[in-house]
Write a protein that holds these residues in place. Structure first.
Motif, short mmCIF file in Angstrom:
data_model
loop_
_atom_site.label_atom_id
_atom_site.label_comp_id
_atom_site.label_asym_id
_atom_site.label_seq_id
_atom_site.Cartn_x
_atom_site.Cartn_y
_atom_site.Cartn_z
N CYS A 87 22.58 63.96 -14.17
CA CYS A 87 22.12 63.29 -15.38
C CYS A 87 20.70 63.69 -15.78
N GLY A 88 20.10 64.65 -15.07
CA GLY A 88 18.79 65.15 -15.44
C GLY A 88 17.66 64.18 -15.15
N LEU A 89 17.66 63.59 -13.96
CA LEU A 89 16.69 62.57 -13.58
C LEU A 89 15.90 62.96 -12.34
N TRP A 90 14.73 62.36 -12.20
CA TRP A 90 14.03 62.34 -10.93
C TRP A 90 14.75 61.36 -10.02
N GLY A 91 14.96 61.74 -8.78
CA GLY A 91 15.62 60.85 -7.83
C GLY A 91 15.02 60.98 -6.45
N PHE A 92 14.97 59.87 -5.71
CA PHE A 92 14.35 59.89 -4.39
C PHE A 92 15.21 59.14 -3.39
N ARG A 93 15.54 59.82 -2.31
CA ARG A 93 16.13 59.19 -1.13
C ARG A 93 15.03 59.13 -0.06
N SER A 132 24.20 53.47 9.31
CA SER A 132 23.41 54.55 9.91
C SER A 132 22.82 55.48 8.86
N PHE A 133 23.35 55.41 7.64
CA PHE A 133 22.92 56.34 6.60
C PHE A 133 22.47 55.64 5.31
N ASP A 134 22.86 54.40 5.11
CA ASP A 134 22.55 53.69 3.86
C ASP A 134 21.05 53.55 3.64
N THR A 135 20.60 53.78 2.43
CA THR A 135 19.22 53.48 2.05
C THR A 135 19.15 53.25 0.55
N PRO A 136 18.33 52.31 0.10
CA PRO A 136 18.05 52.25 -1.33
C PRO A 136 17.29 53.50 -1.77
N GLY A 137 17.38 53.80 -3.03
CA GLY A 137 16.62 54.89 -3.63
C GLY A 137 16.42 54.58 -5.10
N TRP A 138 15.73 55.43 -5.81
CA TRP A 138 15.47 55.14 -7.22
C TRP A 138 15.50 56.41 -8.06
N MET A 139 15.70 56.20 -9.38
CA MET A 139 15.81 57.28 -10.37
C MET A 139 15.02 56.91 -11.61
N SER A 140 14.51 57.91 -12.29
CA SER A 140 13.84 57.68 -13.56
C SER A 140 13.83 58.96 -14.38
N SER A 181 11.31 59.41 -16.42
CA SER A 181 9.87 59.65 -16.54
C SER A 181 9.25 59.91 -15.17
N TRP A 182 8.50 61.02 -15.06
CA TRP A 182 7.80 61.30 -13.82
C TRP A 182 6.79 60.21 -13.50
N ASP A 183 6.07 59.74 -14.50
CA ASP A 183 5.06 58.71 -14.27
C ASP A 183 5.69 57.43 -13.73
N HIS A 184 6.77 56.97 -14.33
CA HIS A 184 7.44 55.76 -13.87
C HIS A 184 8.00 55.95 -12.46
N PHE A 185 8.57 57.11 -12.24
CA PHE A 185 9.14 57.46 -10.94
C PHE A 185 8.08 57.37 -9.85
N LEU A 186 6.90 57.92 -10.13
CA LEU A 186 5.81 57.92 -9.16
C LEU A 186 5.29 56.50 -8.93
N ARG A 187 5.20 55.71 -9.99
CA ARG A 187 4.71 54.34 -9.85
C ARG A 187 5.62 53.50 -8.96
N ALA A 207 18.93 57.47 -17.60
CA ALA A 207 18.94 58.66 -18.45
C ALA A 207 19.08 58.32 -19.93
N ALA A 208 19.72 57.18 -20.23
CA ALA A 208 19.91 56.77 -21.63
C ALA A 208 18.73 55.98 -22.17
N GLY A 209 17.76 55.69 -21.30
CA GLY A 209 16.61 54.92 -21.76
C GLY A 209 16.87 53.44 -21.85
N LEU A 210 17.91 52.95 -21.17
CA LEU A 210 18.20 51.51 -21.17
C LEU A 210 17.25 50.76 -20.24
N CYS A 211 16.55 51.49 -19.40
CA CYS A 211 15.54 50.92 -18.51
C CYS A 211 14.58 52.05 -18.14
N ASP A 212 13.44 51.69 -17.61
CA ASP A 212 12.45 52.71 -17.22
C ASP A 212 12.77 53.33 -15.87
N PHE A 213 13.39 52.56 -14.99
CA PHE A 213 13.85 53.12 -13.72
C PHE A 213 15.03 52.31 -13.21
#
Length: 395
Positions: free
Chosen positions: A143-149, A166-174, A176-182, A120-126
């Motif tokens: 934090c106003g981000l795109w997030g995916f589980r 039984s529930f753990d999974t990696p996920g990601w946040m960004s 930027s919609w474009d970075h998130f989709l990539r 959210a602070a722009g310290l990284c793209d995702f």
């Protein structure tokens, strides 16, 4: 980019760069990873100095991290996590609380708190985090981000400190919609569910929406109305027969039993310093016996069957969290926490994919809206926002 000293997103001493490929689908993008992922030559801290000191430095990267490097992403630092990922608040007694860039006076949410702050602070793209009971989705919403589980099991957890497998999974946040989709295009396998969403209903179950704070319905209605146009109608049938709030109880028991199975022996032998809330949570988890966990799992699986049956004809649309980010030092109420876990545990217990979208702001705070679909429909779910007519994504 702003300095991390403004945001406290990274583990002290763990801001460094790794890039193994100059090209690839993620070339030009920077990433951070939660301090649960092994990075060769660097200690994995799991949010706790005693864990860091008592475990060997890994000799190889976590599998998922390696795949992102192979795709051309450049790594810029390890982000703070709550201890052993066993909380949703976002505070860490050892390293401090990462700042929520959307609302600096509010908590960022956890346990992927540093990951959310960095993105959210722009310290990284995702940012790469983990989600057991909402630890990507809740901080993304706050934090106003795109997030995916993703669907449970589709992304590798090799080289990742577990909490409840039984529930753990990696996920990601960004941000930027474009970075998130990539990122999703690189990580997600082909869908195993072939049916188009257009034949399904958009579901806004009344028992889910009845658990959220007043004002959410009005703030999110312009978005749900537009999203509904992509579906074969809209339904509000409840998920449960008036007992949805009870569904999080068996989930919590199973999660707690697994968490103690994973970390109880280490806690007993090392007697680590655990922060407030984490310490008490593990103490409670230690009291759950095998028989209680077995009964709870059976009850949970009955609820999972209900959710799966509901999703045969619908995609569920819901607020990501039942309340807005509280101010630092002002704990959310027990009712809010219970309601939030009820919403967040649906995808967790059923292993479902869920996307949280930063579409709305209410009272100046970020308000995430989620879509949840059947297992193994991840790519279809991820691409759905591209089709939304007239949606304005919040920066």
């Amino acid at each position: 980019m702003t300095a991390d000293t403004d945001w406290n997103a990274f583990v002290p001493g763990e801001v460094f760069s790794i890039q193994e490929q100059a090209d690839g689908p993620l070339a030009g993008l920077t990433m951070s990873v939660k301090d649960l992922f092994d990075i060769a030559g660097h200690a994995t801290g799991a949010g706790n100095p005693d864990w860091r000191a008592s475990h060997a430095v890994p000799l190889q990267h976590a599998e998922l991290f390696q795949s992102l490097l192979n795709a051309g992403a450049r790594f810029v630092g390890k982000t703070i996590t709550e201890e052993l990922a066993y909380s949703l608040v976002g505070e860490n007694v050892h390293y401090g609380t990462p700042v929520n860039p959307h609302n600096p006076d509010c908590i960022p949410g956890g346990s992927s708190s540093g990951a959310a702050a960095a993105a959210a602070a722009g310290l990284c793209d995702f940012s790469i985090g983990t989600d057991t009971a909402g630890s990507v989705r809740l901080p993304a919403s706050f934090c106003g981000l795109w997030g995916f589980r993703p669907t449970h099991g589709v992304l590798s957890t090799q080289g990742v400190v577990p909490l409840a497998p039984s529930f753990d999974t990696p996920g990601w946040m960004s941000k930027s919609w474009d970075h998130f989709l990539r990122v999703g295009s690189v990580l997600l396998p082909p869908d195993q569910q072939g049916r188009e969403f257009g034949h399904l209903k958009l579901a806004l179950p009344e028992d889910i929406w009845g658990l959220v704070h007043p004002g959410f319905g009005k703030a999110l209605k312009p978005f749900t109305d537009r999203i509904a146009r992509l579906f074969n109608g809209e339904v509000k049938d409840p998920l449960s027969q008036g007992r949805l709030i009870d569904w999080q109880d068996p989930f919590r028991l199973v999660q707690g039993h697994e968490a103690w199975s994973m970390h109880g022996p280490w806690i007993r032998s090392q007697k680590p310093q655990l922060g407030p809330g984490i310490k008490e949570r593990f103490e409670w988890a230690s009291t759950i016996n095998d028989e209680q966990a077995q009964v709870a799992r059976a009850d949970m699986l009955k609820n999972v069957a209900v959710v799966n049956a509901y999703l045969e004809g619908a995609v569920i649309c819901l607020p990501t969290v039942s309340y807005l980010a509280p101010q630092k030092g002002h704990a959310s109420s027990a009712e809010d926490r219970t309601n939030a876990l009820t919403l967040l545990s649906l995808a967790s217990m059923a292993g479902l994919p869920q996307i949280t979208m930063p579409l709305a702001v209410l009272d100046g705070k970020a308000l995430g809206l989620s879509l949840m679909s059947r297992r193994f429909s991840d790519r279809q779910l991820l691409s759905l926002p591209q089709q939304f007519p007239g949606l304005q994504y919040q920066p």
